[in-house]
Design an enzyme around this catalytic site. Sequence first.
Site, PDB file in Angstrom:
ATOM      1  CD  GLU A 162      55.214  26.936  -0.773  1.00  0.00           C
ATOM      2  OE1 GLU A 162      55.147  27.487   0.312  1.00  0.00           O
ATOM      3  OE2 GLU A 162      56.005  26.903  -1.468  1.00  0.00           O
TER       4      GLU A 162
ATOM      5  CG  ASP B  75      63.162  26.516  -5.033  1.00  0.00           C
ATOM      6  OD1 ASP B  75      63.036  25.770  -5.869  1.00  0.00           O
ATOM      7  OD2 ASP B  75      62.708  27.617  -4.758  1.00  0.00           O
TER       8      ASP B  75
HETATM    9  C1  2M8 Z   1      59.302  27.493  -5.198  1.00  0.00           C
HETATM   10  O1  2M8 Z   1      60.249  28.224  -5.960  1.00  0.00           O
HETATM   11  C2  2M8 Z   1      60.032  29.644  -5.969  1.00  0.00           C
HETATM   12  C3  2M8 Z   1      61.558  29.836  -7.231  1.00  0.00           C
HETATM   13  O2  2M8 Z   1      61.209  29.201  -8.192  1.00  0.00           O
HETATM   14  C4  2M8 Z   1      60.534  30.536  -5.025  1.00  0.00           C
HETATM   15  O3  2M8 Z   1      60.563  29.948  -3.780  1.00  0.00           O
HETATM   16  O4  2M8 Z   1      60.563  31.630  -5.070  1.00  0.00           O
HETATM   17  C5  2M8 Z   1      59.432  25.833  -5.411  1.00  0.00           C
HETATM   18  O5  2M8 Z   1      58.767  25.233  -4.424  1.00  0.00           O
HETATM   19  C6  2M8 Z   1      59.009  25.628  -6.845  1.00  0.00           C
HETATM   20  O6  2M8 Z   1      58.865  24.353  -7.149  1.00  0.00           O
HETATM   21  C7  2M8 Z   1      57.532  26.146  -7.180  1.00  0.00           C
HETATM   22  O7  2M8 Z   1      57.360  25.993  -8.639  1.00  0.00           O
HETATM   23  C8  2M8 Z   1      57.407  27.755  -6.893  1.00  0.00           C
HETATM   24  C9  2M8 Z   1      55.949  28.225  -6.804  1.00  0.00           C
HETATM   25  O8  2M8 Z   1      55.211  27.294  -6.264  1.00  0.00           O
HETATM   26  O9  2M8 Z   1      58.028  27.966  -5.633  1.00  0.00           O
END
Ligand code: 2M8
Length: 523
Positions: free
Chosen positions: A423, A184
Amino acid sequence: MPAATSTSPQAPTLPPDLQGLRETAVEVLRGNDLGDVTRPSPTLYPHQWLWDSCFIAIGLRHLDPSRAAAEVLSLLRGQWPNGMIPHVIFAEVDDFYHAGPQRWRIDRVTRTASGAQSTGITQPPMIAEAAVRVGEMLGPKARADFYRALLPGLIRFHEYLHFERDPDDEGLVTLVHSWESGMDNTPPWMEATLPITPRRVKVLKRLGTAEALDALRRDAKEVPAEERLTSAELFTLYRVVRELRRSGYDFRNIRETDVPLLQDVAFNAILVRADDHLVEIAAEAGVTLSKRLTRQMRRCREAIEGLWSSSAYYSRDFRTGELIRNETVGGFLPLYAGVVPEERVDGLVKAMTSPRYWPRFGVASVPADDPFFIPRCYWQGPVWVNINWLLADGLERYGRREAALELRANVLNLIAGSGQMFEYYSPLDGSGAGSNSFSWTAALLVDLLARPDLAEIQAVAARAATERRVVSGVPGARRAGDDAVGAETVRPDAVGADTVGGRGPAAREAAAGEAGPAAPDAG
Ligand code: 2M8
Protein backbone atom coordinates in the site's frame (compact mmCIF):
# COMPACT_ATOMS: atom_id res chain seq x y z
CA MET A 1 -23.09 -1.82 -18.51
CA PRO A 2 -22.81 -0.72 -22.18
CA ALA A 3 -20.51 -2.77 -24.34
CA ALA A 4 -17.19 -0.98 -24.74
CA THR A 5 -15.67 -3.26 -27.30
CA SER A 6 -11.95 -3.18 -27.83
CA THR A 7 -9.15 -5.62 -28.29
CA SER A 8 -6.79 -6.50 -25.48
CA PRO A 9 -3.48 -4.80 -26.08
CA GLN A 10 -0.27 -6.76 -26.44
CA ALA A 11 1.73 -7.09 -23.25
CA PRO A 12 5.00 -5.15 -23.57
CA THR A 13 8.21 -7.10 -24.08
CA LEU A 14 10.10 -6.71 -20.83
CA PRO A 15 13.36 -7.97 -19.37
CA PRO A 16 12.76 -11.12 -17.24
CA ASP A 17 12.94 -9.37 -13.85
CA LEU A 18 10.34 -6.79 -14.86
CA GLN A 19 8.27 -9.43 -16.58
CA GLY A 20 8.03 -11.29 -13.27
CA LEU A 21 7.09 -8.10 -11.45
CA ARG A 22 4.38 -7.36 -14.00
CA GLU A 23 2.99 -10.85 -13.57
CA THR A 24 2.81 -10.33 -9.82
CA ALA A 25 0.92 -7.07 -10.41
CA VAL A 26 -1.51 -8.68 -12.85
CA GLU A 27 -2.08 -11.49 -10.37
CA VAL A 28 -2.93 -8.96 -7.63
CA LEU A 29 -5.44 -7.22 -9.90
CA ARG A 30 -7.00 -10.55 -10.80
CA GLY A 31 -7.20 -11.58 -7.18
CA ASN A 32 -8.96 -8.34 -6.25
CA ASP A 33 -11.38 -8.41 -9.19
CA LEU A 34 -14.99 -8.61 -7.98
CA GLY A 35 -16.57 -8.55 -11.46
CA ASP A 36 -17.00 -4.98 -12.71
CA VAL A 37 -15.18 -3.54 -9.74
CA THR A 38 -11.84 -4.10 -8.09
CA ARG A 39 -11.34 -3.95 -4.34
CA PRO A 40 -8.22 -2.14 -3.13
CA SER A 41 -6.95 -5.16 -1.20
CA PRO A 42 -8.22 -8.56 -0.11
CA THR A 43 -8.34 -8.03 3.62
CA LEU A 44 -8.33 -4.41 4.73
CA TYR A 45 -10.44 -2.95 1.90
CA PRO A 46 -13.07 -5.41 0.60
CA HIS A 47 -15.33 -2.83 -1.13
CA GLN A 48 -15.05 -0.31 -3.99
CA TRP A 49 -13.32 3.01 -3.37
CA LEU A 50 -13.74 5.97 -5.71
CA TRP A 51 -10.19 7.08 -6.44
CA ASP A 52 -8.82 3.54 -6.09
CA SER A 53 -11.07 2.42 -8.95
CA CYS A 54 -9.79 5.31 -11.06
CA PHE A 55 -6.12 4.44 -10.54
CA ILE A 56 -6.97 0.78 -11.02
CA ALA A 57 -8.65 1.55 -14.37
CA ILE A 58 -5.51 3.40 -15.48
CA GLY A 59 -3.62 0.12 -15.10
CA LEU A 60 -6.39 -2.18 -16.30
CA ARG A 61 -6.58 -0.31 -19.62
CA HIS A 62 -3.32 -2.03 -20.60
CA LEU A 63 -4.75 -5.45 -19.82
CA ASP A 64 -8.36 -5.15 -20.93
CA PRO A 65 -9.69 -1.70 -21.96
CA SER A 66 -13.33 -2.82 -21.84
CA ARG A 67 -12.91 -4.02 -18.28
CA ALA A 68 -11.19 -0.73 -17.44
CA ALA A 69 -14.15 1.19 -18.89
CA ALA A 70 -16.51 -0.96 -16.82
CA GLU A 71 -14.48 -0.15 -13.69
CA VAL A 72 -14.96 3.59 -14.28
CA LEU A 73 -18.64 3.30 -15.21
CA SER A 74 -19.35 1.16 -12.18
CA LEU A 75 -18.76 4.20 -9.97
CA LEU A 76 -22.04 5.64 -11.28
CA ARG A 77 -23.87 2.81 -9.49
CA GLY A 78 -23.23 4.66 -6.29
CA GLN A 79 -24.29 8.12 -7.46
CA TRP A 80 -26.70 9.95 -5.19
CA PRO A 81 -29.70 11.92 -6.52
CA ASN A 82 -27.80 15.11 -5.63
CA GLY A 83 -24.93 14.09 -7.92
CA MET A 84 -22.44 13.01 -5.27
CA ILE A 85 -20.41 9.92 -6.05
CA PRO A 86 -19.55 8.29 -2.74
CA HIS A 87 -16.11 7.40 -1.54
CA VAL A 88 -17.04 3.77 -0.89
CA ILE A 89 -19.71 1.68 -2.61
CA PHE A 90 -20.19 -1.34 -0.42
CA ALA A 91 -19.95 -4.76 -1.98
CA GLU A 92 -22.24 -7.48 -0.75
CA VAL A 93 -19.54 -9.40 1.02
CA ASP A 94 -19.19 -10.64 4.54
CA ASP A 95 -18.36 -7.34 6.03
CA PHE A 96 -15.38 -6.93 8.24
CA TYR A 97 -14.62 -3.40 7.12
CA HIS A 98 -14.25 -1.02 10.04
CA ALA A 99 -16.48 1.72 8.63
CA GLY A 100 -19.21 -0.32 6.97
CA PRO A 101 -22.85 0.55 6.03
CA GLN A 102 -24.12 0.56 9.61
CA ARG A 103 -21.91 3.50 10.46
CA TRP A 104 -23.42 5.57 7.63
CA ARG A 105 -27.08 4.50 7.37
CA ILE A 106 -27.51 6.42 4.14
CA ASP A 107 -30.82 4.59 3.59
CA ARG A 108 -32.35 7.08 6.04
CA VAL A 109 -31.72 9.98 3.68
CA THR A 110 -31.22 8.76 0.15
CA ARG A 111 -30.78 5.92 -2.30
CA THR A 112 -27.89 5.34 -4.67
CA ALA A 113 -28.52 4.85 -8.40
CA SER A 114 -28.28 1.08 -8.07
CA GLY A 115 -29.60 0.76 -4.54
CA ALA A 116 -26.15 -0.29 -3.33
CA GLN A 117 -25.10 0.85 0.14
CA SER A 118 -22.49 3.59 0.24
CA THR A 119 -20.78 6.02 2.54
CA GLY A 120 -22.10 9.58 2.75
CA ILE A 121 -18.97 11.38 1.64
CA THR A 122 -16.90 11.58 -1.54
CA GLN A 123 -13.22 11.23 -2.52
CA PRO A 124 -10.73 12.92 -4.89
CA PRO A 125 -12.50 13.25 -8.26
CA MET A 126 -10.14 11.21 -10.41
CA ILE A 127 -12.92 9.88 -12.67
CA ALA A 128 -12.38 12.19 -15.64
CA GLU A 129 -8.63 11.48 -15.64
CA ALA A 130 -9.27 7.74 -15.61
CA ALA A 131 -11.88 8.10 -18.34
CA VAL A 132 -9.52 9.94 -20.68
CA ARG A 133 -6.72 7.42 -20.05
CA VAL A 134 -9.05 4.50 -20.69
CA GLY A 135 -10.53 6.30 -23.70
CA GLU A 136 -7.06 6.46 -25.27
CA MET A 137 -7.02 2.67 -25.41
CA LEU A 138 -10.49 2.24 -26.91
CA GLY A 139 -11.39 2.37 -30.58
CA PRO A 140 -13.44 5.42 -31.72
CA LYS A 141 -16.81 3.67 -31.50
CA ALA A 142 -16.11 2.11 -28.11
CA ARG A 143 -14.79 5.41 -26.77
CA ALA A 144 -17.87 7.29 -27.99
CA ASP A 145 -20.12 4.72 -26.29
CA PHE A 146 -18.07 4.91 -23.11
CA TYR A 147 -18.10 8.71 -22.97
CA ARG A 148 -21.81 8.83 -23.74
CA ALA A 149 -22.56 6.44 -20.88
CA LEU A 150 -20.33 8.29 -18.43
CA LEU A 151 -20.92 11.93 -19.26
CA PRO A 152 -24.30 12.74 -17.66
CA GLY A 153 -23.26 11.29 -14.31
CA LEU A 154 -19.81 12.82 -14.50
CA ILE A 155 -21.22 16.29 -15.18
CA ARG A 156 -23.62 15.95 -12.26
CA PHE A 157 -20.74 14.93 -9.99
CA HIS A 158 -18.66 17.98 -10.95
CA GLU A 159 -21.73 20.21 -10.51
CA TYR A 160 -22.31 18.75 -7.06
CA LEU A 161 -18.72 19.53 -6.06
CA HIS A 162 -18.59 23.02 -7.51
CA PHE A 163 -22.03 24.10 -6.32
CA GLU A 164 -22.98 22.23 -3.13
CA ARG A 165 -19.49 22.11 -1.71
CA ASP A 166 -18.75 25.75 -2.47
CA PRO A 167 -21.82 27.32 -0.90
CA ASP A 168 -20.27 30.74 -0.40
CA ASP A 169 -18.93 30.92 -3.96
CA GLU A 170 -15.27 31.07 -2.93
CA GLY A 171 -14.15 28.97 -5.87
CA LEU A 172 -12.83 26.15 -3.71
CA VAL A 173 -14.57 22.92 -2.80
CA THR A 174 -14.84 22.19 0.94
CA LEU A 175 -14.42 18.71 2.41
CA VAL A 176 -16.28 17.47 5.48
CA HIS A 177 -14.13 14.50 6.52
CA SER A 178 -10.45 13.65 6.17
CA TRP A 179 -11.48 10.46 4.36
CA GLU A 180 -12.69 12.70 1.53
CA SER A 181 -9.12 13.89 1.04
CA GLY A 182 -7.98 10.29 0.57
CA MET A 183 -5.06 11.10 2.88
CA ASP A 184 -6.80 10.00 6.06
CA ASN A 185 -4.29 11.03 8.75
CA THR A 186 -2.47 13.76 6.85
CA PRO A 187 -1.25 16.40 9.36
CA PRO A 188 -3.50 19.35 8.43
CA TRP A 189 -6.58 17.19 8.89
CA MET A 190 -5.29 15.70 12.13
CA GLU A 191 -4.52 19.19 13.49
CA ALA A 192 -8.01 20.32 12.56
CA THR A 193 -9.66 17.22 14.02
CA LEU A 194 -7.82 17.08 17.36
CA PRO A 195 -10.06 19.62 19.14
CA ILE A 196 -13.16 17.48 18.64
CA THR A 197 -11.68 14.30 20.13
CA PRO A 198 -14.62 12.55 21.87
CA ARG A 199 -14.73 12.97 25.63
CA ARG A 200 -14.62 9.24 26.35
CA VAL A 201 -11.51 8.92 24.24
CA LYS A 202 -9.89 11.79 26.12
CA VAL A 203 -10.74 10.19 29.43
CA LEU A 204 -9.30 6.83 28.39
CA LYS A 205 -6.14 8.56 27.24
CA ARG A 206 -5.84 10.47 30.48
CA LEU A 207 -6.20 7.23 32.41
CA GLY A 208 -3.57 5.64 30.19
CA THR A 209 -5.90 2.84 29.15
CA ALA A 210 -5.34 3.09 25.45
CA GLU A 211 -5.52 -0.68 24.99
CA ALA A 212 -9.27 -0.54 25.54
CA LEU A 213 -9.62 1.41 22.31
CA ASP A 214 -7.04 -0.59 20.42
CA ALA A 215 -8.98 -3.75 21.11
CA LEU A 216 -12.07 -2.22 19.47
CA ARG A 217 -10.26 -1.57 16.20
CA ARG A 218 -10.94 -3.82 13.26
CA ASP A 219 -8.45 -2.23 10.89
CA ALA A 220 -5.51 -2.93 13.18
CA LYS A 221 -6.24 -6.64 12.99
CA GLU A 222 -5.20 -6.52 9.34
CA VAL A 223 -2.26 -4.13 9.52
CA PRO A 224 -0.04 -3.26 12.52
CA ALA A 225 -1.64 -0.36 14.41
CA GLU A 226 1.57 1.68 14.21
CA GLU A 227 1.26 1.74 10.42
CA ARG A 228 -2.18 3.34 10.62
CA LEU A 229 -3.74 6.27 12.43
CA THR A 230 -3.81 6.29 16.20
CA SER A 231 -6.90 4.98 17.98
CA ALA A 232 -7.73 8.48 19.24
CA GLU A 233 -7.60 9.78 15.69
CA LEU A 234 -9.68 6.92 14.34
CA PHE A 235 -12.40 7.22 16.97
CA THR A 236 -12.50 10.96 16.38
CA LEU A 237 -13.07 10.28 12.68
CA TYR A 238 -15.91 7.91 13.62
CA ARG A 239 -17.38 10.73 15.66
CA VAL A 240 -17.27 12.97 12.60
CA VAL A 241 -19.17 10.30 10.66
CA ARG A 242 -21.84 10.37 13.35
CA GLU A 243 -22.18 14.15 13.06
CA LEU A 244 -22.46 13.86 9.27
CA ARG A 245 -25.09 11.15 9.63
CA ARG A 246 -27.11 13.32 12.02
CA SER A 247 -26.80 16.21 9.56
CA GLY A 248 -28.30 14.10 6.80
CA TYR A 249 -25.05 14.54 4.85
CA ASP A 250 -26.30 18.00 3.90
CA PHE A 251 -23.63 20.68 3.84
CA ARG A 252 -26.06 23.34 5.08
CA ASN A 253 -26.52 21.34 8.29
CA ILE A 254 -22.94 20.15 8.52
CA ARG A 255 -21.58 23.69 8.60
CA GLU A 256 -23.61 24.28 11.78
CA THR A 257 -21.74 21.49 13.60
CA ASP A 258 -18.18 21.56 14.93
CA VAL A 259 -16.70 19.13 12.41
CA PRO A 260 -13.59 20.40 10.63
CA LEU A 261 -14.26 21.81 7.16
CA LEU A 262 -11.23 22.18 4.93
CA GLN A 263 -10.62 23.52 1.47
CA ASP A 264 -8.17 20.75 0.78
CA VAL A 265 -5.40 21.73 -1.62
CA ALA A 266 -4.84 18.27 -3.12
CA PHE A 267 -8.55 17.62 -3.68
CA ASN A 268 -9.07 20.98 -5.36
CA ALA A 269 -5.98 20.49 -7.53
CA ILE A 270 -7.26 17.10 -8.67
CA LEU A 271 -10.64 18.67 -9.40
CA VAL A 272 -9.09 21.37 -11.59
CA ARG A 273 -7.34 18.73 -13.70
CA ALA A 274 -10.53 16.67 -13.80
CA ASP A 275 -12.44 19.73 -15.01
CA ASP A 276 -10.01 20.05 -17.94
CA HIS A 277 -10.59 16.41 -18.80
CA LEU A 278 -14.35 16.84 -18.46
CA VAL A 279 -14.22 19.68 -20.99
CA GLU A 280 -12.29 17.41 -23.34
CA ILE A 281 -14.71 14.50 -22.93
CA ALA A 282 -17.75 16.75 -23.41
CA ALA A 283 -16.25 18.32 -26.54
CA GLU A 284 -15.58 14.92 -28.03
CA ALA A 285 -19.13 13.81 -27.22
CA GLY A 286 -20.56 17.04 -28.67
CA VAL A 287 -22.06 18.08 -25.32
CA THR A 288 -22.06 21.71 -24.17
CA LEU A 289 -21.39 22.31 -20.48
CA SER A 290 -23.56 24.88 -18.72
CA LYS A 291 -22.28 28.45 -18.31
CA ARG A 292 -22.67 28.11 -14.56
CA LEU A 293 -20.44 25.05 -14.39
CA THR A 294 -17.87 26.53 -16.76
CA ARG A 295 -17.70 29.66 -14.60
CA GLN A 296 -17.17 27.66 -11.41
CA MET A 297 -14.46 25.60 -13.05
CA ARG A 298 -12.60 28.81 -13.88
CA ARG A 299 -13.15 30.18 -10.38
CA CYS A 300 -11.73 27.01 -8.84
CA ARG A 301 -8.61 27.12 -11.03
CA GLU A 302 -8.03 30.75 -10.02
CA ALA A 303 -8.82 30.21 -6.35
CA ILE A 304 -5.96 27.77 -5.81
CA GLU A 305 -3.71 30.84 -5.86
CA GLY A 306 -5.26 31.75 -2.50
CA LEU A 307 -3.68 28.60 -1.02
CA TRP A 308 -0.15 29.78 -1.82
CA SER A 309 1.96 31.40 0.87
CA SER A 310 5.62 32.35 0.36
CA SER A 311 7.01 28.94 -0.63
CA ALA A 312 4.26 26.33 -0.44
CA TYR A 313 0.60 25.57 -1.08
CA TYR A 314 -1.55 24.72 1.94
CA SER A 315 -5.11 23.66 2.70
CA ARG A 316 -7.44 26.29 4.20
CA ASP A 317 -9.96 26.24 7.01
CA PHE A 318 -13.39 26.95 5.48
CA ARG A 319 -14.70 28.60 8.66
CA THR A 320 -11.79 30.88 9.53
CA GLY A 321 -10.31 31.36 6.08
CA GLU A 322 -6.87 30.67 7.61
CA LEU A 323 -4.28 28.53 5.87
CA ILE A 324 -3.35 25.40 7.83
CA ARG A 325 0.40 25.58 7.64
CA ASN A 326 1.34 21.93 7.71
CA GLU A 327 3.53 20.95 4.82
CA THR A 328 2.52 17.78 3.04
CA VAL A 329 2.90 16.23 -0.38
CA GLY A 330 -0.61 17.49 -1.12
CA GLY A 331 0.94 20.95 -1.47
CA PHE A 332 2.71 19.83 -4.66
CA LEU A 333 -0.46 18.74 -6.43
CA PRO A 334 -1.12 22.19 -7.95
CA LEU A 335 1.67 21.04 -10.31
CA TYR A 336 -0.63 18.23 -11.41
CA ALA A 337 -3.47 20.74 -11.81
CA GLY A 338 -1.25 22.90 -14.02
CA VAL A 339 -2.03 26.06 -12.04
CA VAL A 340 1.48 26.87 -10.80
CA PRO A 341 3.02 29.99 -12.38
CA GLU A 342 6.15 29.05 -14.32
CA GLU A 343 8.44 31.10 -12.05
CA ARG A 344 7.45 28.92 -9.08
CA VAL A 345 7.86 25.53 -10.68
CA ASP A 346 11.59 25.01 -10.19
CA GLY A 347 11.35 25.97 -6.52
CA LEU A 348 8.64 23.38 -5.98
CA VAL A 349 10.61 20.72 -7.86
CA LYS A 350 13.65 21.54 -5.74
CA ALA A 351 11.63 21.22 -2.54
CA MET A 352 10.03 17.98 -3.68
CA THR A 353 13.34 16.35 -4.54
CA SER A 354 15.25 17.77 -1.55
CA PRO A 355 16.26 15.38 1.26
CA ARG A 356 13.30 16.60 3.32
CA TYR A 357 10.79 15.01 0.95
CA TRP A 358 13.24 12.56 -0.58
CA PRO A 359 15.42 11.29 2.26
CA ARG A 360 16.32 8.20 0.31
CA PHE A 361 13.12 7.28 -1.49
CA GLY A 362 10.55 9.91 -2.40
CA VAL A 363 8.31 11.73 -2.62
CA ALA A 364 7.35 11.27 1.03
CA SER A 365 3.84 12.21 2.14
CA VAL A 366 5.24 14.42 4.94
CA PRO A 367 8.76 15.92 5.08
CA ALA A 368 11.28 13.92 7.12
CA ASP A 369 11.96 16.81 9.50
CA ASP A 370 8.28 17.37 10.28
CA PRO A 371 7.11 16.59 13.83
CA PHE A 372 4.43 14.35 12.36
CA PHE A 373 6.88 12.31 10.29
CA ILE A 374 6.81 8.55 10.89
CA PRO A 375 8.34 6.59 8.00
CA ARG A 376 5.91 3.67 7.91
CA CYS A 377 2.77 5.39 9.20
CA TYR A 378 0.13 5.75 6.51
CA TRP A 379 -0.18 9.36 5.21
CA GLN A 380 2.35 10.75 7.70
CA GLY A 381 5.58 9.86 5.90
CA PRO A 382 5.35 6.91 3.52
CA VAL A 383 5.75 7.17 -0.23
CA TRP A 384 2.50 6.52 -2.09
CA VAL A 385 2.58 5.27 -5.67
CA ASN A 386 -0.61 7.08 -6.74
CA ILE A 387 0.62 10.48 -5.54
CA ASN A 388 3.93 9.99 -7.33
CA TRP A 389 2.00 9.09 -10.48
CA LEU A 390 0.11 12.40 -10.26
CA LEU A 391 3.26 14.40 -9.58
CA ALA A 392 5.21 12.81 -12.44
CA ASP A 393 2.32 13.50 -14.78
CA GLY A 394 2.23 17.15 -13.73
CA LEU A 395 6.01 17.55 -13.99
CA GLU A 396 5.98 16.15 -17.49
CA ARG A 397 3.33 18.62 -18.60
CA TYR A 398 5.49 21.42 -17.14
CA GLY A 399 8.37 20.16 -19.30
CA ARG A 400 10.33 18.90 -16.26
CA ARG A 401 11.03 15.55 -17.88
CA GLU A 402 14.14 14.71 -15.85
CA ALA A 403 12.28 15.14 -12.59
CA ALA A 404 9.38 13.06 -13.89
CA LEU A 405 11.80 10.30 -14.89
CA GLU A 406 13.37 10.40 -11.45
CA LEU A 407 10.00 10.00 -9.75
CA ARG A 408 8.98 7.09 -11.96
CA ALA A 409 12.37 5.39 -11.59
CA ASN A 410 12.12 5.71 -7.84
CA VAL A 411 8.67 4.09 -7.81
CA LEU A 412 10.01 1.27 -9.95
CA ASN A 413 12.87 0.72 -7.51
CA LEU A 414 10.53 0.73 -4.53
CA ILE A 415 8.18 -1.87 -5.96
CA ALA A 416 10.96 -3.97 -7.45
CA GLY A 417 12.87 -3.76 -4.16
CA SER A 418 10.08 -5.47 -2.26
CA GLY A 419 8.87 -7.56 -5.17
CA GLN A 420 5.35 -7.03 -3.82
CA MET A 421 2.50 -4.59 -4.22
CA PHE A 422 2.41 -2.77 -0.91
CA GLU A 423 0.00 0.00 0.00
CA TYR A 424 2.89 2.37 0.81
CA TYR A 425 6.64 2.36 1.30
CA SER A 426 9.04 3.82 3.85
CA PRO A 427 10.97 6.76 2.38
CA LEU A 428 13.93 5.80 4.58
CA ASP A 429 14.53 2.15 3.76
CA GLY A 430 12.03 1.41 1.00
CA SER A 431 10.30 -1.31 3.01
CA GLY A 432 6.67 -1.95 2.17
CA ALA A 433 3.96 -1.19 4.74
CA GLY A 434 0.20 -1.18 5.18
CA SER A 435 -1.85 -3.64 3.23
CA ASN A 436 -0.22 -6.03 0.77
CA SER A 437 -1.59 -7.11 -2.63
CA PHE A 438 -2.74 -3.52 -3.00
CA SER A 439 -4.53 -2.80 -6.27
CA TRP A 440 -3.47 0.73 -7.21
CA THR A 441 0.19 -0.05 -6.65
CA ALA A 442 -0.21 -3.02 -8.99
CA ALA A 443 -2.23 -1.07 -11.56
CA LEU A 444 0.11 1.90 -11.67
CA LEU A 445 3.09 -0.43 -12.01
CA VAL A 446 1.41 -2.00 -15.04
CA ASP A 447 0.92 1.52 -16.39
CA LEU A 448 4.54 2.43 -15.76
CA LEU A 449 5.83 -0.71 -17.46
CA ALA A 450 3.79 0.14 -20.56
CA ARG A 451 5.37 3.57 -20.96
CA PRO A 452 7.26 4.22 -24.20
CA ASP A 453 10.14 5.77 -22.21
CA LEU A 454 10.54 2.71 -19.96
CA ALA A 455 14.16 2.16 -21.06
CA GLU A 456 15.06 5.65 -19.84
CA ILE A 457 13.19 5.10 -16.58
CA GLN A 458 15.11 1.88 -16.08
CA ALA A 459 18.44 3.62 -16.72
CA VAL A 460 17.64 6.29 -14.11
CA ALA A 461 16.41 3.56 -11.73
CA ALA A 462 19.67 1.64 -12.10
CA ARG A 463 21.71 4.77 -11.35
CA ALA A 464 19.54 5.68 -8.36
CA ALA A 465 19.84 2.17 -6.93
CA THR A 466 23.63 2.52 -6.70
CA GLU A 467 23.59 6.11 -5.45
CA ARG A 468 21.96 5.31 -2.07
CA ARG A 469 20.83 8.73 -1.09
CA VAL A 470 20.54 8.68 2.69
CA VAL A 471 20.00 11.15 5.49
CA SER A 472 21.18 10.50 9.00
CA GLY A 473 19.73 11.44 12.32
CA VAL A 474 16.07 10.87 11.66
CA PRO A 475 14.72 9.42 14.91
CA GLY A 476 11.76 8.00 13.04
CA ALA A 477 14.19 5.70 11.27
CA ARG A 478 15.35 4.25 14.57
CA ARG A 479 11.77 3.88 15.79
CA ALA A 480 10.86 1.92 12.74
CA GLY A 481 13.85 -0.38 13.02
CA ASP A 482 15.57 1.27 10.09
CA ASP A 483 19.01 1.22 11.64
CA ALA A 484 20.18 -0.99 8.85
CA VAL A 485 20.01 1.94 6.47
CA GLY A 486 23.57 2.75 5.53
CA ALA A 487 24.85 6.27 5.43
CA GLU A 488 27.05 6.39 2.36
CA THR A 489 25.73 9.77 1.34
CA VAL A 490 24.96 11.44 4.61
CA ARG A 491 23.31 14.81 4.32
CA PRO A 492 23.38 16.21 7.83
CA ASP A 493 21.86 19.42 6.54
CA ALA A 494 18.86 17.50 5.41
CA VAL A 495 16.63 17.47 8.43
CA GLY A 496 16.36 19.15 11.78
CA ALA A 497 16.50 15.97 13.78
CA ASP A 498 15.81 17.54 17.15
CA THR A 499 12.20 18.20 16.49
CA VAL A 500 11.33 14.94 14.81
CA GLY A 501 8.72 12.88 16.59
CA GLY A 502 7.65 15.75 18.85
CA ARG A 503 4.09 15.36 17.68
CA GLY A 504 4.30 11.68 16.87
CA PRO A 505 1.53 9.28 17.93
CA ALA A 506 2.44 9.17 21.60
CA ALA A 507 2.54 12.93 21.89
CA ARG A 508 -0.68 13.31 19.99
CA GLU A 509 -2.45 10.61 21.96
CA ALA A 510 -1.39 12.47 25.08
CA ALA A 511 -2.59 15.75 23.62
CA ALA A 512 -5.92 14.16 22.80
CA GLY A 513 -6.25 13.39 26.47
CA GLU A 514 -5.61 17.02 27.39
CA ALA A 515 -6.78 19.41 24.77
CA GLY A 516 -10.00 20.50 23.23
CA PRO A 517 -13.53 21.19 24.37
CA ALA A 518 -15.70 18.45 25.78
CA ALA A 519 -17.18 16.36 23.02
CA PRO A 520 -19.80 13.65 22.91
CA ASP A 521 -18.83 10.00 23.22
CA ALA A 522 -16.85 7.94 20.81
CA GLY A 523 -19.83 7.00 18.74
C1 2M8 B 1 -7.60 4.51 2.97
O1 2M8 B 1 -8.81 4.99 3.56
C2 2M8 B 1 -9.86 4.17 4.06
C3 2M8 B 1 -11.02 5.11 4.37
O2 2M8 B 1 -11.46 5.67 3.18
C4 2M8 B 1 -9.53 3.39 5.31
O3 2M8 B 1 -8.45 3.55 5.87
O4 2M8 B 1 -10.36 2.60 5.73
C5 2M8 B 1 -6.95 5.70 2.25
O5 2M8 B 1 -5.61 5.44 1.96
C6 2M8 B 1 -7.73 6.07 1.00
O6 2M8 B 1 -7.07 7.04 0.26
C7 2M8 B 1 -7.97 4.84 0.11
O7 2M8 B 1 -8.80 5.20 -0.94
C8 2M8 B 1 -8.57 3.70 0.91
C9 2M8 B 1 -8.65 2.41 0.10
O8 2M8 B 1 -7.40 2.11 -0.48
O9 2M8 B 1 -7.82 3.43 2.08
